[in-house]
Motif scaffolding. Structure first.
Motif, PDB file in Angstrom:
ATOM      1  N   ALA A  10      72.341  15.529  -7.167  1.00 11.42           N
ATOM      2  CA  ALA A  10      73.616  16.125  -7.018  1.00 11.42           C
ATOM      3  C   ALA A  10      73.899  16.832  -8.352  1.00 11.42           C
ATOM      4  CB  ALA A  10      74.668  15.039  -6.616  1.00 11.42           C
ATOM      5  N   ALA A  11      73.868  16.273  -9.399  1.00 19.30           N
ATOM      6  CA  ALA A  11      74.021  16.779 -10.860  1.00 19.30           C
ATOM      7  C   ALA A  11      73.341  18.331 -10.971  1.00 19.30           C
ATOM      8  CB  ALA A  11      73.858  15.933 -11.986  1.00 19.30           C
ATOM      9  N   PHE A  12      72.221  18.303 -10.857  1.00 20.94           N
ATOM     10  CA  PHE A  12      71.336  19.377 -10.635  1.00 20.94           C
ATOM     11  C   PHE A  12      72.030  20.414  -9.816  1.00 20.94           C
ATOM     12  CE2 PHE A  12      67.844  22.144  -9.196  1.00 20.94           C
ATOM     13  CZ  PHE A  12      67.238  22.653 -10.140  1.00 20.94           C
ATOM     14  N   ASP A  15      75.684  21.908 -10.767  1.00 15.32           N
ATOM     15  CA  ASP A  15      75.409  22.715 -11.910  1.00 15.32           C
ATOM     16  C   ASP A  15      74.759  24.102 -11.495  1.00 15.32           C
ATOM     17  OD1 ASP A  15      75.315  23.386 -15.104  1.00 15.32           O
ATOM     18  OD2 ASP A  15      73.300  23.609 -14.289  1.00 15.32           O
ATOM     19  N   GLN A  16      73.765  24.031 -10.767  1.00 17.81           N
ATOM     20  CA  GLN A  16      73.224  25.328 -10.675  1.00 17.81           C
ATOM     21  C   GLN A  16      73.974  26.202  -9.653  1.00 17.81           C
ATOM     22  OE1 GLN A  16      70.124  26.828 -11.954  1.00 17.81           O
ATOM     23  NE2 GLN A  16      70.694  25.247 -13.274  1.00 17.81           N
ATOM     24  N   ILE A  17      74.765  25.514  -8.903  1.00 17.66           N
ATOM     25  CA  ILE A  17      75.564  26.265  -7.455  1.00 17.66           C
ATOM     26  C   ILE A  17      76.719  26.802  -8.691  1.00 17.66           C
ATOM     27  CG2 ILE A  17      77.083  26.189  -5.665  1.00 17.66           C
ATOM     28  CD1 ILE A  17      74.963  24.081  -4.551  1.00 17.66           C
ATOM     29  N   GLY A  98      71.451  16.710 -15.062  1.00 11.44           N
ATOM     30  CA  GLY A  98      71.999  17.662 -16.160  1.00 11.44           C
ATOM     31  C   GLY A  98      71.161  18.166 -17.047  1.00 11.44           C
ATOM     32  N   ALA A  99      70.117  17.697 -17.638  1.00 10.94           N
ATOM     33  CA  ALA A  99      69.206  18.111 -18.557  1.00 10.94           C
ATOM     34  C   ALA A  99      67.865  19.113 -17.835  1.00 10.94           C
ATOM     35  CB  ALA A  99      68.238  16.718 -19.026  1.00 10.94           C
ATOM     36  N   ILE A 100      67.880  18.491 -16.481  1.00 13.05           N
ATOM     37  CA  ILE A 100      66.812  19.278 -15.756  1.00 13.05           C
ATOM     38  C   ILE A 100      67.352  20.665 -15.338  1.00 13.05           C
ATOM     39  CG2 ILE A 100      65.345  19.426 -13.504  1.00 13.05           C
ATOM     40  CD1 ILE A 100      64.097  17.606 -16.240  1.00 13.05           C
ATOM     41  N   ALA A 101      68.545  20.678 -15.153  1.00 13.80           N
ATOM     42  CA  ALA A 101      69.194  21.871 -14.567  1.00 13.80           C
ATOM     43  C   ALA A 101      69.503  22.879 -16.090  1.00 13.80           C
ATOM     44  CB  ALA A 101      70.862  21.681 -14.388  1.00 13.80           C
ATOM     45  N   ASN A 102      69.574  22.384 -17.216  1.00 15.82           N
ATOM     46  CA  ASN A 102      69.534  23.336 -18.199  1.00 15.82           C
ATOM     47  C   ASN A 102      68.195  23.625 -18.679  1.00 15.82           C
ATOM     48  OD1 ASN A 102      72.277  23.395 -18.697  1.00 15.82           O
ATOM     49  ND2 ASN A 102      72.097  21.722 -20.563  1.00 15.82           N
ATOM     50  N   VAL A 103      67.005  22.921 -18.423  1.00 20.69           N
ATOM     51  CA  VAL A 103      65.792  23.058 -18.662  1.00 20.69           C
ATOM     52  C   VAL A 103      65.453  24.376 -17.726  1.00 20.69           C
ATOM     53  CG1 VAL A 103      63.419  22.240 -17.925  1.00 20.69           C
ATOM     54  CG2 VAL A 103      64.758  20.838 -19.363  1.00 20.69           C
ATOM     55  N   LEU A 104      65.878  24.226 -16.336  1.00 21.15           N
ATOM     56  CA  LEU A 104      65.567  25.406 -15.138  1.00 21.15           C
ATOM     57  C   LEU A 104      66.125  26.736 -16.172  1.00 21.15           C
ATOM     58  CD1 LEU A 104      64.359  26.264 -12.819  1.00 21.15           C
ATOM     59  CD2 LEU A 104      66.644  25.839 -11.609  1.00 21.15           C
ATOM     60  N   ASP A 105      67.440  26.812 -16.390  1.00 13.74           N
ATOM     61  CA  ASP A 105      67.999  27.923 -17.180  1.00 13.74           C
ATOM     62  C   ASP A 105      67.134  28.302 -18.098  1.00 13.74           C
ATOM     63  OD1 ASP A 105      70.206  27.644 -15.383  1.00 13.74           O
ATOM     64  OD2 ASP A 105      71.675  27.580 -17.264  1.00 13.74           O
ATOM     65  N   VAL A 128      81.886  27.429 -25.514  1.00 16.36           N
ATOM     66  CA  VAL A 128      81.788  27.251 -24.116  1.00 16.36           C
ATOM     67  C   VAL A 128      80.571  26.249 -23.596  1.00 16.36           C
ATOM     68  CG1 VAL A 128      82.260  29.669 -23.499  1.00 16.36           C
ATOM     69  CG2 VAL A 128      80.185  29.203 -24.139  1.00 16.36           C
ATOM     70  N   TYR A 129      80.539  25.691 -22.543  1.00  9.63           N
ATOM     71  CA  TYR A 129      79.676  24.761 -22.079  1.00  9.63           C
ATOM     72  C   TYR A 129      79.444  24.944 -20.543  1.00  9.63           C
ATOM     73  CZ  TYR A 129      84.018  22.084 -20.954  1.00  9.63           C
ATOM     74  OH  TYR A 129      85.284  21.885 -20.204  1.00  9.63           O
ATOM     75  N   ASN A 130      78.602  24.108 -19.908  1.00 13.12           N
ATOM     76  CA  ASN A 130      78.594  24.191 -18.346  1.00 13.12           C
ATOM     77  C   ASN A 130      78.499  22.645 -17.808  1.00 13.12           C
ATOM     78  OD1 ASN A 130      75.818  22.977 -18.626  1.00 13.12           O
ATOM     79  ND2 ASN A 130      75.019  24.716 -19.258  1.00 13.12           N
ATOM     80  N   VAL A 131      78.612  22.757 -16.651  1.00 13.45           N
ATOM     81  CA  VAL A 131      78.782  21.548 -15.591  1.00 13.45           C
ATOM     82  C   VAL A 131      77.560  20.580 -16.079  1.00 13.45           C
ATOM     83  CG1 VAL A 131      78.744  20.531 -13.240  1.00 13.45           C
ATOM     84  CG2 VAL A 131      80.068  22.790 -13.961  1.00 13.45           C
TER      85      VAL A 131
END
Length: 162
Positions: A10-12, A15-17, A98-105, A128-131
């Motif tokens: 859900a977190a991933f 964030d990505q959406i 959240g960490a894996i979402a930032n890794v994907l970025d 600035v930051y992200n979800v």
């Protein structure tokens, strides 16, 4: 582990959406800023090439990716072995997702996409930051407060003296 997995996914996805909608669909990359509820909530385009708040800018993207993956795996293994409360499992999932979402970025862009900005009461916040950052922070705080192993500790020294 089911709660951890669901909260990580859900977190991933959230964030990505959110990044896709705000940065690509609403073209924040082009307009650079959108005032949503000024000054409390603004969207400001940012490319984070460091760790947080631009700290560590210049560190290799691969070092940051490996660090995030190792920390995520460490939290996952710890949560799997420990008998954690439900809230701690959710917290671990938020941190990992959240960490894996930032890794994907970092894998896609070479940096983390940021877009959230908050200011208030005469203070102009330049950061600035992200979800995903919110999930990482909330997950870490949740683990600090609720991450104790609920199993009874083993008695030290074997038998109790009479």
């Amino acid at each position: 582990m089911r709660l951890l997995t669901i909260s990580a996914i859900a977190a991933f996805l959230i964030d990505q959406i959110s990044k896709y909608v705000v940065i690509h669909m609403w073209q924040l990359w082009r307009v650079r800023e959108i005032d949503v509820l000024p000054p409390v909530l603004n969207f400001r385009y940012g490319e984070n090439r460091g760790i947080n708040f631009g700290l560590g800018d210049g560190i290799s993207v691969w070092v940051l990716i490996i660090l995030a993956v190792v920390i995520s795996l460490g939290v996952l293994i710890w949560a799997w072995r420990a008998k954690l409360r439900r809230i701690a499992m959710i917290s671990a999932g938020l941190l990992i997702g959240g960490a894996i979402a930032n890794v994907l970025d970092r894998l896609i862009y070479g940096y983390v996409l940021d877009f959230l900005n908050n200011s208030c009461c005469g203070f102009n916040n330049p950061f600035v930051y992200n979800v995903a950052d919110v999930f990482i922070f909330a997950g870490a705080i949740g683990l600090i407060f609720f991450g104790d192993d609920t199993r009874k500790p083993a008695k030290a020294g074997g038998k109790k003296p009479k």
